[in-house]
Scaffold this motif. Structure first.
Motif, PDB file in Angstrom:
ATOM      1  N   PRO A  78       0.840  -1.204   0.000  1.00 61.38           N
ATOM      2  CA  PRO A  78       0.000   0.000   0.000  1.00 61.38           C
ATOM      3  C   PRO A  78       0.871   1.249   0.000  1.00 61.38           C
ATOM      4  O   PRO A  78       1.861   1.328   0.730  1.00 61.38           O
ATOM      5  CB  PRO A  78      -0.793  -0.122   1.316  1.00 61.38           C
ATOM      6  CG  PRO A  78      -0.748  -1.572   1.659  1.00 61.38           C
ATOM      7  CD  PRO A  78       0.570  -2.077   1.153  1.00 61.38           C
ATOM      8  N   LEU A  79       0.526   2.213  -0.823  1.00 64.69           N
ATOM      9  CA  LEU A  79       1.338   3.412  -0.945  1.00 64.69           C
ATOM     10  C   LEU A  79       1.452   4.144   0.385  1.00 64.69           C
ATOM     11  O   LEU A  79       0.471   4.290   1.108  1.00 64.69           O
ATOM     12  CB  LEU A  79       0.737   4.355  -1.986  1.00 64.69           C
ATOM     13  CG  LEU A  79       0.696   3.844  -3.427  1.00 64.69           C
ATOM     14  CD1 LEU A  79       0.037   4.875  -4.316  1.00 64.69           C
ATOM     15  CD2 LEU A  79       2.103   3.527  -3.930  1.00 64.69           C
ATOM     16  N   GLY A  80       2.662   4.570   0.691  1.00 63.80           N
ATOM     17  CA  GLY A  80       2.893   5.360   1.885  1.00 63.80           C
ATOM     18  C   GLY A  80       3.232   6.788   1.528  1.00 63.80           C
ATOM     19  O   GLY A  80       3.481   7.118   0.375  1.00 63.80           O
ATOM     20  N   THR A  81       3.258   7.647   2.518  1.00 61.44           N
ATOM     21  CA  THR A  81       3.621   9.050   2.333  1.00 61.44           C
ATOM     22  C   THR A  81       5.008   9.276   2.911  1.00 61.44           C
ATOM     23  O   THR A  81       5.287   8.885   4.043  1.00 61.44           O
ATOM     24  CB  THR A  81       2.614   9.965   3.053  1.00 61.44           C
ATOM     25  OG1 THR A  81       1.312   9.747   2.509  1.00 61.44           O
ATOM     26  CG2 THR A  81       2.993  11.427   2.878  1.00 61.44           C
ATOM     27  N   TYR A  82       5.876   9.907   2.141  1.00 59.61           N
ATOM     28  CA  TYR A  82       7.230  10.156   2.626  1.00 59.61           C
ATOM     29  C   TYR A  82       7.196  11.192   3.736  1.00 59.61           C
ATOM     30  O   TYR A  82       6.677  12.292   3.571  1.00 59.61           O
ATOM     31  CB  TYR A  82       8.128  10.644   1.493  1.00 59.61           C
ATOM     32  CG  TYR A  82       9.515  11.032   1.976  1.00 59.61           C
ATOM     33  CD1 TYR A  82      10.413  10.062   2.396  1.00 59.61           C
ATOM     34  CD2 TYR A  82       9.891  12.362   2.034  1.00 59.61           C
ATOM     35  CE1 TYR A  82      11.671  10.411   2.852  1.00 59.61           C
ATOM     36  CE2 TYR A  82      11.145  12.724   2.488  1.00 59.61           C
ATOM     37  CZ  TYR A  82      12.031  11.749   2.895  1.00 59.61           C
ATOM     38  OH  TYR A  82      13.269  12.095   3.358  1.00 59.61           O
ATOM     39  N   ILE A  83       7.755  10.830   4.876  1.00 61.03           N
ATOM     40  CA  ILE A  83       7.895  11.739   6.010  1.00 61.03           C
ATOM     41  C   ILE A  83       9.381  11.845   6.313  1.00 61.03           C
ATOM     42  O   ILE A  83      10.027  10.842   6.630  1.00 61.03           O
ATOM     43  CB  ILE A  83       7.118  11.227   7.234  1.00 61.03           C
ATOM     44  CG1 ILE A  83       5.625  11.090   6.892  1.00 61.03           C
ATOM     45  CG2 ILE A  83       7.316  12.134   8.427  1.00 61.03           C
ATOM     46  CD1 ILE A  83       4.790  10.445   7.978  1.00 61.03           C
ATOM     47  N   ALA A  84       9.921  13.024   6.189  1.00 56.79           N
ATOM     48  CA  ALA A  84      11.371  13.190   6.271  1.00 56.79           C
ATOM     49  C   ALA A  84      11.931  12.880   7.650  1.00 56.79           C
ATOM     50  O   ALA A  84      13.051  12.374   7.772  1.00 56.79           O
ATOM     51  CB  ALA A  84      11.758  14.609   5.867  1.00 56.79           C
ATOM     52  N   ALA A  85      11.157  13.173   8.697  1.00 57.51           N
ATOM     53  CA  ALA A  85      11.631  12.932  10.063  1.00 57.51           C
ATOM     54  C   ALA A  85      10.557  12.205  10.858  1.00 57.51           C
ATOM     55  O   ALA A  85       9.947  12.783  11.767  1.00 57.51           O
ATOM     56  CB  ALA A  85      12.009  14.244  10.737  1.00 57.51           C
ATOM     57  N   PRO A  86      10.273  10.944  10.528  1.00 61.29           N
ATOM     58  CA  PRO A  86       9.220  10.219  11.233  1.00 61.29           C
ATOM     59  C   PRO A  86       9.528  10.083  12.722  1.00 61.29           C
ATOM     60  O   PRO A  86      10.646   9.747  13.104  1.00 61.29           O
ATOM     61  CB  PRO A  86       9.208   8.852  10.534  1.00 61.29           C
ATOM     62  CG  PRO A  86      10.571   8.716   9.921  1.00 61.29           C
ATOM     63  CD  PRO A  86      10.971  10.099   9.541  1.00 61.29           C
ATOM     64  N   ALA A  87       8.505  10.352  13.549  1.00 64.63           N
ATOM     65  CA  ALA A  87       8.711  10.340  14.997  1.00 64.63           C
ATOM     66  C   ALA A  87       8.008   9.193  15.695  1.00 64.63           C
ATOM     67  O   ALA A  87       8.296   8.901  16.851  1.00 64.63           O
ATOM     68  CB  ALA A  87       8.232  11.672  15.585  1.00 64.63           C
ATOM     69  N   THR A  88       7.074   8.550  15.002  1.00 67.97           N
ATOM     70  CA  THR A  88       6.326   7.450  15.598  1.00 67.97           C
ATOM     71  C   THR A  88       6.450   6.221  14.713  1.00 67.97           C
ATOM     72  O   THR A  88       6.877   6.300  13.561  1.00 67.97           O
ATOM     73  CB  THR A  88       4.842   7.811  15.745  1.00 67.97           C
ATOM     74  OG1 THR A  88       4.274   7.976  14.424  1.00 67.97           O
ATOM     75  CG2 THR A  88       4.661   9.096  16.540  1.00 67.97           C
ATOM     76  N   ALA A  89       6.031   5.072  15.258  1.00 69.85           N
ATOM     77  CA  ALA A  89       6.068   3.831  14.478  1.00 69.85           C
ATOM     78  C   ALA A  89       5.186   3.943  13.243  1.00 69.85           C
ATOM     79  O   ALA A  89       5.540   3.458  12.163  1.00 69.85           O
ATOM     80  CB  ALA A  89       5.626   2.654  15.352  1.00 69.85           C
ATOM     81  N   ALA A  90       4.039   4.615  13.386  1.00 68.57           N
ATOM     82  CA  ALA A  90       3.135   4.772  12.244  1.00 68.57           C
ATOM     83  C   ALA A  90       3.769   5.644  11.163  1.00 68.57           C
ATOM     84  O   ALA A  90       3.630   5.363   9.965  1.00 68.57           O
ATOM     85  CB  ALA A  90       1.812   5.385  12.709  1.00 68.57           C
ATOM     86  N   GLU A  91       4.479   6.690  11.557  1.00 66.93           N
ATOM     87  CA  GLU A  91       5.131   7.556  10.578  1.00 66.93           C
ATOM     88  C   GLU A  91       6.308   6.851   9.908  1.00 66.93           C
ATOM     89  O   GLU A  91       6.545   7.026   8.712  1.00 66.93           O
ATOM     90  CB  GLU A  91       5.595   8.849  11.252  1.00 66.93           C
ATOM     91  CG  GLU A  91       4.447   9.753  11.663  1.00 66.93           C
ATOM     92  CD  GLU A  91       4.933  11.054  12.285  1.00 66.93           C
ATOM     93  OE1 GLU A  91       6.140  11.145  12.603  1.00 66.93           O
ATOM     94  OE2 GLU A  91       4.112  11.969  12.455  1.00 66.93           O
ATOM     95  N   ILE A  92       7.032   6.046  10.658  1.00 67.77           N
ATOM     96  CA  ILE A  92       8.119   5.261  10.062  1.00 67.77           C
ATOM     97  C   ILE A  92       7.552   4.272   9.049  1.00 67.77           C
ATOM     98  O   ILE A  92       8.101   4.076   7.958  1.00 67.77           O
ATOM     99  CB  ILE A  92       8.922   4.540  11.160  1.00 67.77           C
ATOM    100  CG1 ILE A  92       9.751   5.560  11.950  1.00 67.77           C
ATOM    101  CG2 ILE A  92       9.837   3.464  10.563  1.00 67.77           C
ATOM    102  CD1 ILE A  92      10.472   4.997  13.135  1.00 67.77           C
ATOM    103  N   ASP A  93       6.426   3.666   9.385  1.00 72.52           N
ATOM    104  CA  ASP A  93       5.782   2.740   8.462  1.00 72.52           C
ATOM    105  C   ASP A  93       5.375   3.454   7.179  1.00 72.52           C
ATOM    106  O   ASP A  93       5.516   2.902   6.087  1.00 72.52           O
ATOM    107  CB  ASP A  93       4.558   2.102   9.128  1.00 72.52           C
ATOM    108  CG  ASP A  93       3.860   1.098   8.223  1.00 72.52           C
ATOM    109  OD1 ASP A  93       4.426   0.017   7.997  1.00 72.52           O
ATOM    110  OD2 ASP A  93       2.760   1.407   7.737  1.00 72.52           O
ATOM    111  N   GLU A  94       4.890   4.685   7.291  1.00 72.72           N
ATOM    112  CA  GLU A  94       4.524   5.468   6.105  1.00 72.72           C
ATOM    113  C   GLU A  94       5.734   5.651   5.187  1.00 72.72           C
ATOM    114  O   GLU A  94       5.652   5.438   3.976  1.00 72.72           O
ATOM    115  CB  GLU A  94       3.978   6.832   6.521  1.00 72.72           C
ATOM    116  CG  GLU A  94       2.561   6.825   7.056  1.00 72.72           C
ATOM    117  CD  GLU A  94       1.513   6.699   5.969  1.00 72.72           C
ATOM    118  OE1 GLU A  94       1.845   6.863   4.773  1.00 72.72           O
ATOM    119  OE2 GLU A  94       0.352   6.416   6.317  1.00 72.72           O
TER     120      GLU A  94
END
Length: 476
Positions: free
Chosen positions: A250-266
């Motif tokens: 599933p397509l994710g969204t690039y987050i340059a500085a992920p701070a949570t597990a959900a953001e890292i997964d994105e």
């Protein structure tokens, strides 16, 4: 008498107090007007009649100055940005113009809407200087796909679109080299687009008309208008060449500085869906300890997609806060992409063979199909008791090519087969083991192909376990 007048005045005041809109909710998408023939070029037999009237009634357009909507007129990048800014602002604040107004806009030019979307993180600087140019359909997809969060625009057709696209039966005019191809697929997955013909062609390089744009825009704000692809994939859906492992994520969204597990997964899904194995992140300050934490969190996220054949990560970082994560598999090194392609090709061959033999049919449930693949895994693999940490038995490639695997190889191969079948699944692990969690006919089950292959015949006690049953065998 004076008391009655005071009461009447109070009643009038209460009646004119505006109702405060909630923030960040699709409940703000309400029809506040009724269309009554405002556009002279819109007739009831127009293919876009329902969409254009909805666009008017949701307060997102008043048409053109000449009293028409301009159904066949092309749109500029700036015009599509204005519509996207209004939709984003309506979702965030309940007012379609509040966002641009906060940037100094008066509703007449596109720049404030662009600045608003940029401030909100929905767009970057990629469209700067292009607002007056004619918008391509790919550019439209890029703007719209990033306008609303997933909770407001969920991917209701994710499995169908993934399978249709990767099999190259549909959306064939879009490839990984097409500008904004991930955003284009997002529109299909969310029901915003079904393409322009029976093959689901998107026509990414062509301009878009205001009528076609109205269809996409109103599908974003009104779930009842969202479209469902009428595609018959059939049993040959994965036989065509060109399908890649990244198409199964599933397509994710690039987050340059992920701070949570959900953001890292994105961010990890963004990398995987792009068929890449390198992820560059940016943090203001980075120490050896914090870099290791980021690396470990990213590797844990990658392992949940173990069908992708990655199980190691190399980390480099610099004093400016840039951290580069490069994923591979134990002893694969630079050959990892070759191993991934070989695993994908082998899995497609297994899928097609089971369909051609009649072991899997269209009348079967997800549960029944998953059991067929469980049996195939157990019948075609043996556990590799000699495998060390650097063995390829840790990835799906070894199971398909060598007939040997350990638990992450078993689980990766099984998940790859399930995803080729359009069955949603992931990997769950503890400190010493990994297995599958799959959604079969709407119910989540735990499936352990490794332990299912622990005897001379498949042990179905480890197929389709409840979470409670699975916990009895391996906690997590």
């Amino acid at each position: 008498m004076k008391k009655r007048i005071a009461a009447l005045i109070l009643a009038c005041v209460l009646m004119t107090v505006p109702v405060l809109a909630a923030e960040n909710t699709a409940d703000n998408f309400t029809r506040t007007r009724t269309y009554a023939g405002e556009f002279s070029d819109l007739t009831s037999d127009s293919p876009f009649y329902e969409n254009v009237t909805a666009l008017y009634e949701y307060g997102l357009t008043v048409g053109k100055g000449d009293g028409t909507f301009g159904l066949t007129d092309t749109m500029t990048v700036g015009q599509i940005v204005i519509f996207a800014g209004r939709i984003h602002s309506l979702y965030r604040t309940g007012d379609p113009e509040a966002g641009a107004a906060a940037q100094g806009g008066d509703g007449t030019t596109a720049e404030p809407y662009l600045h608003y979307l940029q401030a909100e993180g929905a767009l970057g600087t990629e469209l700067d200087g292009l607002l007056t140019t004619t918008a391509t359909r790919a550019q439209v997809a890029h703007v719209l796909a990033n306008t609303l969060p997933e909770e407001a625009l969920p991917p209701v057709h994710a499995d169908l679109v993934t399978q249709a696209y990767a099999s190259r039966q549909f959306i064939t005019d879009v490839t990984e080299y097409t500008p904004y191809y991930q955003d284009i697929l997002t529109l299909y997955r969310t029901g915003v687009s079904v393409g322009s013909d029976a093959a689901g062609s998107f026509l990414p390089d062509q301009p878009i008309t205001r009528g076609a744009a109205a269809a996409m825009l109103t599908r974003m704000v009104d779930p009842s208008l969202r479209a469902t692809p009428d595609w018959d994939l059939g049993k040959e859906s994965w036989s065509a060449l060109g399908a890649a492992m990244g198409d199964l994520v599933p397509l994710g969204t690039y987050i340059a500085a992920p701070a949570t597990a959900a953001e890292i997964d994105e961010s990890v899904r963004y990398m995987l869906a792009s068929n890449q194995n390198t992820l560059v992140l940016q943090y203001p300050s980075l120490s050896v300890t914090s870099a290791r934490r980021v690396m470990e969190a990213a590797l844990a996220a990658v392992k949940t997609y173990c069908e992708q054949c990655y199980n190691t990560v190399n980390c480099t970082y610099s004093a400016d806060g840039s951290i580069t994560l490069t994923f591979s598999a134990a002893s694969a090194g630079d050959q990892i992409l070759t191993y991934r392609d070989a695993a994908m090709e082998a899995a497609i061959a297994v899928h097609d063979a089971l369909w051609e033999s009649g072991e899997i049919t269209t009348s079967m449930s997800d549960y029944e199909k998953a059991q067929v693949y469980f049996t195939w895994i157990c019948d075609n693999c043996v556990y590799d008791y000699t495998a060390g940490d650097s063995s390829l038995s840790h990835i799906a490639y070894s199971l398909f090519e060598n007939g040997t695997a350990v638990c992450d190889g078993y689980t990766g191969a099984y998940n790859l087969l399930l995803k080729l079948e359009g069955i949603d699944c992931t990997a769950l692990s503890n400190n010493s083991h990994i297995w599958t969690v799959a959604t079969l006919d709407g119910t989540d089950y735990h499936i352990d192909t490794t332990w299912g292959d622990s005897g001379p015949a498949p042990n179905y006690d480890y197929f389709a376990m409840t979470a409670e049953e699975s916990w009895q065998h391996h906690s997590w």
